[in-house]
Design an enzyme around this catalytic site. Structure first.
Site, short mmCIF file in Angstrom:
data_model
loop_
_atom_site.label_atom_id
_atom_site.label_comp_id
_atom_site.label_asym_id
_atom_site.label_seq_id
_atom_site.Cartn_x
_atom_site.Cartn_y
_atom_site.Cartn_z
CG ASP A 1 -0.14 -0.11 2.54
OD1 ASP A 1 1.11 0.00 2.51
OD2 ASP A 1 -0.78 -0.29 3.60
CD GLU B 1 0.52 -6.69 2.84
OE1 GLU B 1 0.47 -5.46 2.69
OE2 GLU B 1 1.31 -7.24 3.63
CD GLU C 1 0.34 4.33 4.60
OE1 GLU C 1 -0.60 4.95 5.15
OE2 GLU C 1 1.53 4.68 4.74
CG HIS D 1 6.38 3.74 10.31
ND1 HIS D 1 5.64 4.01 9.19
CD2 HIS D 1 6.24 2.42 10.53
CE1 HIS D 1 5.09 2.89 8.75
NE2 HIS D 1 5.44 1.92 9.55
NE ARG E 1 3.42 10.85 4.53
CZ ARG E 1 4.56 10.28 4.13
NH1 ARG E 1 4.81 9.03 4.42
NH2 ARG E 1 5.44 10.98 3.44
CG HIS F 1 10.60 5.19 10.10
ND1 HIS F 1 10.78 6.12 9.13
CD2 HIS F 1 10.00 4.14 9.50
CE1 HIS F 1 10.30 5.66 7.98
NE2 HIS F 1 9.81 4.46 8.19
C1 UD1 Z 1 6.68 4.81 3.87
C2 UD1 Z 1 5.31 4.43 3.33
C3 UD1 Z 1 4.51 3.70 4.42
C4 UD1 Z 1 5.30 2.51 4.95
C5 UD1 Z 1 6.66 3.00 5.43
C6 UD1 Z 1 7.50 1.82 5.85
C7 UD1 Z 1 4.17 5.91 1.72
C8 UD1 Z 1 3.40 7.14 1.53
N1 UD1 Z 1 4.56 5.65 2.97
O1 UD1 Z 1 6.50 5.75 4.93
O2 UD1 Z 1 3.30 3.20 3.87
O3 UD1 Z 1 4.60 1.95 6.03
O4 UD1 Z 1 7.34 3.66 4.34
O5 UD1 Z 1 8.59 2.23 6.64
O6 UD1 Z 1 4.45 5.22 0.78
N2 UD1 Z 1 14.11 8.34 5.11
C9 UD1 Z 1 15.48 8.24 5.05
N3 UD1 Z 1 16.04 7.03 4.73
C10 UD1 Z 1 15.30 5.91 4.48
C11 UD1 Z 1 13.91 6.03 4.56
C12 UD1 Z 1 13.31 7.24 4.87
O7 UD1 Z 1 16.18 9.20 5.27
O8 UD1 Z 1 15.87 4.86 4.20
C13 UD1 Z 1 13.48 9.64 5.48
C14 UD1 Z 1 13.55 10.69 4.35
O9 UD1 Z 1 13.72 11.96 4.91
C15 UD1 Z 1 12.15 10.57 3.74
C16 UD1 Z 1 11.31 10.31 4.97
O10 UD1 Z 1 12.10 9.44 5.78
O11 UD1 Z 1 11.78 11.73 3.06
C17 UD1 Z 1 9.96 9.71 4.74
O12 UD1 Z 1 10.00 8.59 3.87
P1 UD1 Z 1 8.63 8.15 3.12
O13 UD1 Z 1 8.91 6.93 2.30
O14 UD1 Z 1 8.01 9.30 2.45
O15 UD1 Z 1 7.64 7.83 4.31
P2 UD1 Z 1 7.67 6.70 5.40
O16 UD1 Z 1 7.19 7.33 6.65
O17 UD1 Z 1 8.98 6.05 5.38
N1 UDP Z 2 11.89 -3.87 10.64
C1 UDP Z 2 13.29 -3.90 10.48
N2 UDP Z 2 14.05 -3.09 11.26
C2 UDP Z 2 13.53 -2.24 12.18
C3 UDP Z 2 12.11 -2.18 12.32
C4 UDP Z 2 11.32 -3.01 11.53
O1 UDP Z 2 13.80 -4.66 9.66
O2 UDP Z 2 14.28 -1.53 12.84
C5 UDP Z 2 11.06 -4.75 9.78
C6 UDP Z 2 9.94 -5.50 10.46
O3 UDP Z 2 10.39 -6.75 10.96
C7 UDP Z 2 8.91 -5.65 9.36
C8 UDP Z 2 9.11 -4.42 8.50
O4 UDP Z 2 10.40 -3.89 8.86
O5 UDP Z 2 9.14 -6.78 8.54
C9 UDP Z 2 8.04 -3.40 8.75
O6 UDP Z 2 8.35 -2.19 8.16
P1 UDP Z 2 7.70 -0.82 8.59
O7 UDP Z 2 7.25 -0.92 10.01
O8 UDP Z 2 8.69 0.22 8.24
O9 UDP Z 2 6.50 -0.67 7.60
P2 UDP Z 2 5.00 -1.22 7.58
O10 UDP Z 2 5.04 -2.71 7.71
O11 UDP Z 2 4.25 -0.54 8.68
O12 UDP Z 2 4.49 -0.77 6.25
#
Ligand code: UD1
Ligand code: UDP
Length: 387
Positions: free
Chosen positions: A101, A123, A137, A213, A215, A247
């Protein structure tokens, strides 16, 4: 006559998508007679994505590198749509597989649709029916369902929701969730807590593993959850240790570090690599999370899971009694944590190893179904039998 070899394109961009796609890619690579495999990263995440690729030895054919610090939803969509189009035109896959999602998943599905390239949704069918929770999502997932040709729901509940929405049953195949395939494989690997992970598992204290994490929790809700954790940690300095891999999202980091940064028995660490994180969960007394993936993985360990959200698109483990939805109010979260720490009967009631989400064979079923779909096999494979 046997069908011509087909090209499958796996496209994803964030940590959970990579974890959940990894076993499917491995299975597709093992079916070389039928499938050529291409892997495209959007790079919506960077460090958090790259560590998963390393853990599962996935090699990407393309990396669109779209992540920016503090990115917006429109920014992700714009960069993703612009850059995926060229790859799709060049490769012309027979099927694009997207997972879950995220914005990556929805935009890739949309771009493939614009080129009339069929999409399979891994999924599929999870719903809260509240378009702002989880945000964005819930809508991403619903929109993918409108665009996809093939739907792989993980559970019977998700299967039935898709069927009720009018999606043709022949295009829906119940597989189980591929996260359980990844999780069981990684949990069976040998792992020692050393180096930077050395002090994460406390001796003689209960370990509480936390992730947050979402939003829709930014700001006050996330602050409230942290305040509850703070109270519990300060009340029990010798009994518990909280480990919270923070995160990378700056909106998460500012709240978590401000509320919990100065407490001895709260360890705030960088997002953990998947292998150590799975092994950390194995040592947990309880888990508190708003993560989708963690909600699916933890029940198979028989650990109580408190979910700090108001709703969930994964009701199966709540029904089974191992996951409890506790919202994001400080008083309630504090109360529920204290209950599990103090009341052994309440703890035991939630400590059941159940696995409504899968049996570790979802990826095998998916690739078997695709062999059938494309005419390599005559017989439809057996679907997952979900509780
Ligand atoms: C995203 C997904 C969410 C998912 C989550 C898993 C969308 C809109 N959101 O949210 O559904 O549950 O990932 O973790 O698709 N950043 C880094 N390094 C990384 C990752 C993120 O620096 O490796 C920082 C950056 O500043 C980035 C911000 O996190 O702009 C947000 O990342 P983003 O993918 O937009 O949102 P998530 O909260 O990670
Ligand atoms: N996870 C990880 N390292 C961490 C926290 C979570 O590898 O420090 C794994 C966790 O076991 C799961 C996945 O990341 O498989 C979940 O990702 P996240 O919570 O970022 O996203 P969501 O599942 O909510 O979309």
């Amino acid at each position: 006559m046997k069908a011509k070899r087909k090209k499958l394109m796996f496209a994803f961009g964030t940590r959970p998508e990579a974890i959940k796609m990894a076993p499917v890619i491995e299975e597709a690579l093992g079916a070389k007679d039928c499938f050529e495999t291409k892997v495209v990263l959007t790079g919506q995440h960077r460090e958090m994505l790259d560590q998963v690729l390393l853990a599962f030895k996935i090699k990407a054919d393309y990396d669109l590198k779209i992540m920016r610090p503090n990115q917006t939803l429109s920014g992700i969509a714009e960069r993703c749509l612009n850059s995926i189009d060229k790859v799709l035109v060049k490769e012309r896959p027979d099927l694009v597989l997207v997972q879950g999602d995220t914005s990556t998943a929805f935009i890739i599905a949309l771009a493939a649709f614009y080129l009339r390239i069929p999409v399979a949704h891994v999924e599929a069918g999870l719903r809260t029916h509240n378009k702002y929770n989880p945000f964005p999502e819930e809508m991403n997932r619903r929109l993918i369902s409108q665009v996809a040709e093939i739907h792989f729901p993980p559970t019977a509940w998700a299967f039935n929701l898709l069927a009720k929405e009018g999606i043709t049953k022949e295009t829906i195949f119940l597989t189980g969730n591929t996260v359980i395939d990844a999780f069981l494989e990684v949990a069976s690997r040998k792992f020692i807590f050393e180096g930077k992970n050395k002090d994460l598992v406390p001796k003689g204290k209960k370990l509480i593993v936390v992730t947050t994490h979402r939003r829709e929790s930014f700001g006050e809700p996330m602050q409230n959850v942290c305040k509850a954790l703070r109270r519990v940690a300060l009340e029990r300095p010798h009994d518990i240790q909280i480990v919270l891999p923070v995160h990378k999202n700056p909106k998460v980091r500012e709240v978590v570090f401000a509320e919990l940064g100065d407490i001895r028995n709260v360890k705030l660490v960088e997002p953990m690599d998947y292998v150590p994180f799975v092994h950390l969960m194995k040592h947990a007394y309880l888990i508190l999370t708003d993560s989708g993936g963690v909600q699916e993985e933890a029940p198979s360990l028989g650990k109580p899971v408190l979910v700090v959200r108001d709703n969930t698109e994964r009701p199966e483990a709540v029904k089974a009694g191992t996951v409890k939805l506790v919202g994001t109010k400080e008083v309630r979260v504090f109360k529920e944590l204290s209950l599990l720490l103090d009341d052994q009967a309440a703890y035991q009631k939630m400590s059941k190893a159940v696995n409504p989400y899968g049996d570790g064979r979802a990826s095998k079923r998916m690739i078997a179904f695709l062999k059938y779909w494309f005419g390599f096999e005559n017989k439809k494979p057996e679907a997952f039998i979900s509780a």
